[in-house]
Scaffold this active site. Sequence first.
Site, PDB file in Angstrom:
ATOM      1  N   LYS A   1      76.856  37.731  24.419  1.00 42.22           N
ATOM      2  CA  LYS A   1      76.145  36.755  25.243  1.00 42.22           C
ATOM      3  C   LYS A   1      76.159  35.347  24.660  1.00 42.22           C
ATOM      4  O   LYS A   1      76.140  34.362  25.395  1.00 42.22           O
ATOM      5  CB  LYS A   1      74.719  37.244  25.500  1.00 42.22           C
TER       6      LYS A   1
ATOM      7  N   GLU B   1      67.295  30.563  22.875  1.00 46.60           N
ATOM      8  CA  GLU B   1      67.283  29.859  24.157  1.00 46.60           C
ATOM      9  C   GLU B   1      65.898  29.291  24.379  1.00 46.60           C
ATOM     10  O   GLU B   1      64.905  29.906  23.973  1.00 46.60           O
ATOM     11  CB  GLU B   1      67.567  30.856  25.302  1.00 46.60           C
TER      12      GLU B   1
ATOM     13  N   HIS C   1      61.162  42.555  31.489  1.00 45.42           N
ATOM     14  CA  HIS C   1      62.473  41.939  31.726  1.00 45.42           C
ATOM     15  C   HIS C   1      63.422  42.858  32.476  1.00 45.42           C
ATOM     16  O   HIS C   1      64.639  42.698  32.412  1.00 45.42           O
ATOM     17  CB  HIS C   1      63.128  41.481  30.415  1.00 45.42           C
TER      18      HIS C   1
ATOM     19  N   ARG D   1      80.444  44.417  35.856  1.00 40.47           N
ATOM     20  CA  ARG D   1      80.395  45.754  36.471  1.00 40.47           C
ATOM     21  C   ARG D   1      79.643  45.670  37.784  1.00 40.47           C
ATOM     22  O   ARG D   1      79.162  44.614  38.164  1.00 40.47           O
ATOM     23  CB  ARG D   1      79.657  46.698  35.527  1.00 40.47           C
TER      24      ARG D   1
HETATM   25  P1  ADP Z   1      69.397  41.413  29.397  1.00 38.37           P
HETATM   26  O1  ADP Z   1      70.892  41.245  29.254  1.00 38.37           O
HETATM   27  O2  ADP Z   1      68.786  42.061  28.189  1.00 38.37           O
HETATM   28  O3  ADP Z   1      68.981  42.033  30.685  1.00 38.37           O
HETATM   29  P2  ADP Z   1      69.023  38.665  30.328  1.00 38.37           P
HETATM   30  O4  ADP Z   1      69.534  37.549  29.516  1.00 38.37           O
HETATM   31  O5  ADP Z   1      69.807  39.078  31.531  1.00 38.37           O
HETATM   32  O6  ADP Z   1      68.783  39.934  29.381  1.00 38.37           O
HETATM   33  O7  ADP Z   1      67.537  38.346  30.788  1.00 38.37           O
HETATM   34  C1  ADP Z   1      66.710  39.321  31.401  1.00 38.37           C
HETATM   35  C2  ADP Z   1      65.445  38.658  31.925  1.00 38.37           C
HETATM   36  O8  ADP Z   1      64.727  38.003  30.868  1.00 38.37           O
HETATM   37  C3  ADP Z   1      65.660  37.583  32.956  1.00 38.37           C
HETATM   38  O9  ADP Z   1      65.769  38.089  34.248  1.00 38.37           O
HETATM   39  C4  ADP Z   1      64.395  36.748  32.802  1.00 38.37           C
HETATM   40  O10 ADP Z   1      63.301  37.399  33.415  1.00 38.37           O
HETATM   41  C5  ADP Z   1      64.160  36.799  31.320  1.00 38.37           C
HETATM   42  N1  ADP Z   1      64.796  35.648  30.626  1.00 38.37           N
HETATM   43  C6  ADP Z   1      66.019  35.623  30.063  1.00 38.37           C
HETATM   44  N2  ADP Z   1      66.277  34.423  29.506  1.00 38.37           N
HETATM   45  C7  ADP Z   1      65.195  33.654  29.713  1.00 38.37           C
HETATM   46  C8  ADP Z   1      64.814  32.306  29.362  1.00 38.37           C
HETATM   47  N3  ADP Z   1      65.621  31.515  28.673  1.00 38.37           N
HETATM   48  N4  ADP Z   1      63.592  31.869  29.754  1.00 38.37           N
HETATM   49  C9  ADP Z   1      62.747  32.664  30.435  1.00 38.37           C
HETATM   50  N5  ADP Z   1      63.029  33.941  30.782  1.00 38.37           N
HETATM   51  C10 ADP Z   1      64.234  34.442  30.436  1.00 38.37           C
END
Ligand code: ADP
Length: 448
Positions: free
Chosen positions: A116, A200, A235, A294
């Site tokens: 990522k 982030e 999440h 995917r």
């Molecule tokens: P994973 O790959 O573990 O599922 P993601 O990066 O796709 O993680 O993020 C999953 C969720 O986490 C997002 O849908 C959001 O709710 C929260 N999230 C991710 N990054 C951020 C961020 N920078 N700020 C606020 N919430 C975030």
Amino acid sequence: MFDKILIANRGEIAARIIGTAKAMGIKTVAVYSEADAEAPHVTAADEAVAIGPAHVTKSYLDQEAVIQAALDTGADAIHPGYGLLSENPSFVRAVEKAGIVFIGPRPEVMELMGDKARARAFAEEAGVPVVPGSDGPVADAEQAQQLAENIGFPVLVKASAGGGGIGMNLAKTPKKLEKAIKKSIRRAESAFGDPSFYLEKYIENPRHVEIQVLADNDGHALHFFERECSVQRRHQKVIEEAPSPFVAGFDGLRDRMTEAALALVRASEYTNAGTVEFIVSPNGEFYFIEMNTRLQVEHPVTEMITGHDLVEWQIRIAAGESLTIEQSDLTIDGHSLECRIYAENPAKRFMPAPGDITDWNHPTGDGIRVDSGVTANSKVTPYYDPLIAKVITHGSDRTAAIDRMKQTLTDFQIGELTTNVPMHLTILDHQDFRDGQFHTSWLEAEYK
Ligand code: ADP
């Protein structure tokens, strides 16, 4: 076109892929663990091969056993579904080495997006907005402290190899950062065998909006609009819908987001189906967070509003066919909603609640689709993800889709199992949800 496909998955997604393959006149092979010998995906397939004990590492994640099953049954291609081996480039390479087609993107692009931190840097270079954060992985807590001061608190510590919300920890203040890093490293190491992490900026109260894309091997790429997945717990998505009620409220936002997603597809020479995930701030600023290489759990809502079968396109593209549609052929018809039905107890911090299903009866009809991996007399075991079914509804508008969902879930009989259906019904009636006024932390705040 392929003559026979092996589905390297279980549960609802294996059953769903088998359905499309059959409709295309392709023979199907299921694989199963000891715990799944009588699962619906096994009975639905033309052939089934036992690949090991219940534990996923000894069966569904056993690459050799899966590939051997494909060779033994003469399958031309493997569809990985989601989760399990679906985003594992070494599996893709092993499948290809065995002379079998992998239904999905190339291993190189899977590798790029699977890291990522690297994917973030790549997206930024492709002109796609990313959340302010570190450039790539962070070396240690000391460097993180400096970077976080520049980014501005609160910051999110994320595992580079992350997925499923694992290894993601919030640090609201500088004091909390070291602990968040330690937690992320520990979880990332045990879940992915890779401790690397990045930072982030934490966007407060964002929406999660993602763009479905498809690209063929001739460089033809299309988007299938957005899905809104902001109703989440830990999440993890709970309810998804298409189109997003939020995106529609900002002039030109859909166009900007779909264009950004396609820019990433073009820059990475992506092929097959994928999803570009963004978070969107309350004022409509969007930021790339990751690309999933995917099929997504929530792909049915896109199918409901566009009338296209995404699995069919995945198979066609993998077989070397070109996309025979243009962007202008795709339109949004009405609204669709998906409720994920988990065998879990929302009142006990969403703990999985395995058990026996004694009764399984659901409404069918216009605008109702149920993708399930269980039936009456199925056992929900503790070995796998507790997602047992997805209920998808469609309506002429959002209210109609919600009302239809409410009726379908009210009439759904799932005997003797603890599920999150009551929670879904509460959400569907909530004024904020009805008004489209929610964000990714909304559910956990409402449902303490
Ligand atoms: P994973 O790959 O573990 O599922 P993601 O990066 O796709 O993680 O993020 C999953 C969720 O986490 C997002 O849908 C959001 O709710 C929260 N999230 C991710 N990054 C951020 C961020 N920078 N700020 C606020 N919430 C975030």
